[in-house]
Each structure stands twice: as C-alpha cells, then as structure tokens.
Design an enzyme around this catalytic site. Structure first.
Site, PDB file in Angstrom:
ATOM      1  N   CYS A 131       9.607  21.591  -8.484  1.00 18.38           N
ATOM      2  CA  CYS A 131      10.771  21.791  -7.512  1.00 18.38           C
ATOM      3  C   CYS A 131      11.250  23.104  -7.563  1.00 18.38           C
ATOM      4  O   CYS A 131      11.175  23.823  -8.841  1.00 18.38           O
ATOM      5  CB  CYS A 131      11.696  20.616  -7.662  1.00 18.38           C
ATOM      6  SG  CYS A 131      12.999  20.870  -6.490  1.00 18.38           S
ATOM      7  N   HIS A 137       5.865   0.017  -2.912  1.00 17.03           N
ATOM      8  CA  HIS A 137       5.329   0.785  -3.917  1.00 17.03           C
ATOM      9  C   HIS A 137       5.783   2.391  -3.542  1.00 17.03           C
ATOM     10  O   HIS A 137       4.757   3.110  -4.129  1.00 17.03           O
ATOM     11  CB  HIS A 137       4.014   0.308  -4.165  1.00 17.03           C
ATOM     12  CG  HIS A 137       3.831  -0.988  -4.937  1.00 17.03           C
ATOM     13  ND1 HIS A 137       2.681  -1.929  -4.561  1.00 17.03           N
ATOM     14  CD2 HIS A 137       4.595  -1.733  -5.318  1.00 17.03           C
ATOM     15  CE1 HIS A 137       2.866  -2.919  -5.076  1.00 17.03           C
ATOM     16  NE2 HIS A 137       3.987  -2.871  -5.818  1.00 17.03           N
ATOM     17  N   CYS A 192      11.344  15.248  -6.277  1.00 16.49           N
ATOM     18  CA  CYS A 192      11.774  15.829  -7.604  1.00 16.49           C
ATOM     19  C   CYS A 192      12.391  14.719  -8.549  1.00 16.49           C
ATOM     20  O   CYS A 192      13.224  14.311  -7.939  1.00 16.49           O
ATOM     21  CB  CYS A 192      12.428  17.063  -7.102  1.00 16.49           C
ATOM     22  SG  CYS A 192      13.239  17.681  -8.759  1.00 16.49           S
ATOM     23  N   GLU A 206     -11.684 -13.283   1.028  1.00 17.08           N
ATOM     24  CA  GLU A 206     -12.122 -14.438   0.074  1.00 17.08           C
ATOM     25  C   GLU A 206     -10.776 -15.042   0.132  1.00 17.08           C
ATOM     26  O   GLU A 206      -9.684 -14.698   0.114  1.00 17.08           O
ATOM     27  CB  GLU A 206     -12.520 -13.954  -1.301  1.00 17.08           C
ATOM     28  CG  GLU A 206     -13.969 -13.298  -1.230  1.00 17.08           C
ATOM     29  CD  GLU A 206     -14.122 -12.508  -2.482  1.00 17.08           C
ATOM     30  OE1 GLU A 206     -13.293 -12.625  -3.528  1.00 17.08           O
ATOM     31  OE2 GLU A 206     -14.952 -12.030  -2.412  1.00 17.08           O
ATOM     32  N   SER A 240      -3.619 -10.870  -1.835  1.00 20.12           N
ATOM     33  CA  SER A 240      -3.749 -12.060  -2.530  1.00 20.12           C
ATOM     34  C   SER A 240      -2.343 -12.260  -3.038  1.00 20.12           C
ATOM     35  O   SER A 240      -1.937 -13.595  -3.481  1.00 20.12           O
ATOM     36  CB  SER A 240      -4.700 -12.226  -3.759  1.00 20.12           C
ATOM     37  OG  SER A 240      -4.228 -11.086  -4.556  1.00 20.12           O
ATOM     38  N   ASN A 261       0.797  -1.166  -0.031  1.00 22.54           N
ATOM     39  CA  ASN A 261       0.023  -0.304   0.101  1.00 22.54           C
ATOM     40  C   ASN A 261       0.943   1.320   0.085  1.00 22.54           C
ATOM     41  O   ASN A 261       2.004   1.191   0.328  1.00 22.54           O
ATOM     42  CB  ASN A 261      -1.105   0.005   1.294  1.00 22.54           C
ATOM     43  CG  ASN A 261      -1.971  -1.311   1.082  1.00 22.54           C
ATOM     44  OD1 ASN A 261      -2.175  -1.969   0.208  1.00 22.54           O
ATOM     45  ND2 ASN A 261      -2.432  -1.560   2.520  1.00 22.54           N
ATOM     46  N   GLY A 304      -4.894  -8.987   3.758  1.00 24.04           N
ATOM     47  CA  GLY A 304      -5.638  -8.043   2.850  1.00 24.04           C
ATOM     48  C   GLY A 304      -4.857  -8.362   1.444  1.00 24.04           C
ATOM     49  O   GLY A 304      -4.990  -7.072   0.852  1.00 24.04           O
TER      50      GLY A 304
HETATM   51 ZN   LIG Z   1      14.514  19.363  -7.763  1.00 24.60          ZN
END
Ligand SMILES: [Zn+2]
Length: 249
Positions: A148, A119, A127, A215, A189, A102, A187
């Site tokens: 930036c 992730h 930047c 599930e 799979s 998440n 939570g």
């Molecule tokens: Zn920058």
C-alpha cells in the site's frame, strides 16, 4: 429428475424468505477446482504454510506465489449456468439472500446482488495496516509483495486460517436463515462452520431444505427434504423454468 425439480419448484409458491447457500461445487464448471480436491490448490500448497495469516505476515513473498496462482484462476473464471440461474431467481424475487463460501466473486459477476461472502473475495484486496481496500486493477501486482502507499502489506480480502469470518456476514446469514421458509444448498456439503449451522437453523425455523449436489452429503439423510443429485448447471436452469410455469404469485 424433472419431476423432482417440479416438486421443488412448487415449494416456491407463496413464500417470501428464501436463502441460498453455495460452496465450491458451484465454481468447478467455471474452472476453479475445489481447494481440497486432487486438482485443488491445497494439493500443491499446504494451506497451513500458505493460507494462514501468520504464514502471510512471516513470509508474504512466499504466500503471494500461491495467491498469484489463485488470482489467475479467479481472473480467468466466468460464471456458469448455475450462477446465472441463481441471479435470475433473485431478479424474479425468489432469493432473499445468497450466502457463499466461495471467494471467486462469480455470483456478483452473474448479477446476484444480495450476496454474503463468508470467506471474503479474491477480487478485492486490503491493506493490513490502514485497512484501505483496492480492486485488483489498482494494485501493482509486479511488486513483490504488493504494498500500500502507507507501506503496509496488501493481501486479498479473503479469510485466511487464523482470521475471523466477518461478523456482519455471520449476523446477516444467521438472521435470514432462522426466519427463512426455504433453503437451497448448492455445491456445498455444509460441513465447515459457520456455513454448517445454516441448514440446521433453517430446519429449526420450519423451512424446507433442498440440496443440489453431485454426491450425497451428511445433510442428505438428516436435514434435506429433497436431494437433487446432479450438475447444478443443468438442474438450476430447469428449476427456474419450472418456477416460471408453476408459481403465479
Ligand atoms: Zn495502507
């Protein structure tokens, strides 16, 4: 169910290395729909058009439209009992590492410290030119697209399609999973690499794998020792309670 949770609580007795893997199912109760679900962002925005690094560089104004919607959802979201329970388990010395797919930062908001984000995080921005990172409040969201001071494009520090998952995150997760004694999958799979490798690594290391999902998943038959089907926001608080009662080490 209570008995099944009791059995899982017993697994925590006398072991040290426990890894938790979480996915989108964790945050649905916090108001963040799974990206791929019918309420998800990808039902409205084609991810290849809106969440690939090429698309972002070609048309940042367009992609920021989607990002602002995501940003609002994340900014309004608050941790739910499942997040708080995992943070409590860490405080009790029962979680060595929490790996999440998440990007909502809700584990940290709930108090978890040992968190690896596969992730990245929507709560941090970066930047693309100079690499400087910003918190959400530091960036002028009014500017379109936000830039930036160096003139570079600013993007939430989340992994887009076409970008690599941070190597440090993968190394830490793989290392801990291959020596863990218990893995909780919550939570998720665990179908998408590299997260999909973790339960397998744990299993090969001789760990028990416990799955908490609404599930059944592909893990349920092949890998999981115990599958608790239901709401993690109800199951995890009960698990914390039973670990307190049953585990004395
Ligand atoms: Zn920058």
């Amino acid at each position: 169910m209570k008995e099944m949770i009791g059995k899982v609580a017993g697994f925590f007795n006398g072991i040290q290395n426990i890894v938790v893997l979480t996915g989108a199912g964790m945050s649905v109760d916090s108001g963040i729909p799974a990206f791929r679900g019918s309420q998800g962002l990808w039902s409205k925005y084609d991810p290849m058009e809106y969440a690939s690094i090429d698309a972002f560089c070609n048309n940042p104004v367009k992609v920021w439209k989607m990002l602002k919607e995501l940003d609002e959802a994340v900014a309004c979201a608050e941790p739910n009992p499942a997040h708080y329970s995992l943070a409590e388990l860490e405080r009790m010395g029962r979680v060595s590492l929490l790996v999440t797919q998440n990007i909502d930062g809700l584990h940290q908001a709930a108090g978890s410290r040992q968190v690896v984000e596969f992730h990245g995080s929507q709560r941090r921005l970066r930047c693309l030119s100079c690499g400087r990172t910003f918190s959400r409040n530091e960036v002028m969201m009014l500017e379109d697209p936000p830039r930036c001071l160096c003139g570079g494009l600013i993007k939430p520090d989340i992994v887009f399609f076409g970008e690599e998952i941070p190597e440090r995150a993968i190394k830490a997760a793989f290392a801990m999973s291959s020596i863990c004694q218990l893995m909780l999958v919550v939570g998720s799979s665990a179908q998408v690499a590299p997260a999909s490798h973790l339960p397998l690594l744990a299993k090969q290391a001789g760990a028990r794998v416990v799955e908490i999902n609404l599930e059944k998943t592909a893990l349920s038959e092949e890998i999981s020792d115990v599958v608790l089907l239901g709401d993690a926001g109800e199951i995890l608080p009960e698990l914390v309670e039973q670990i307190r009662e049953k585990c004395d080490d």
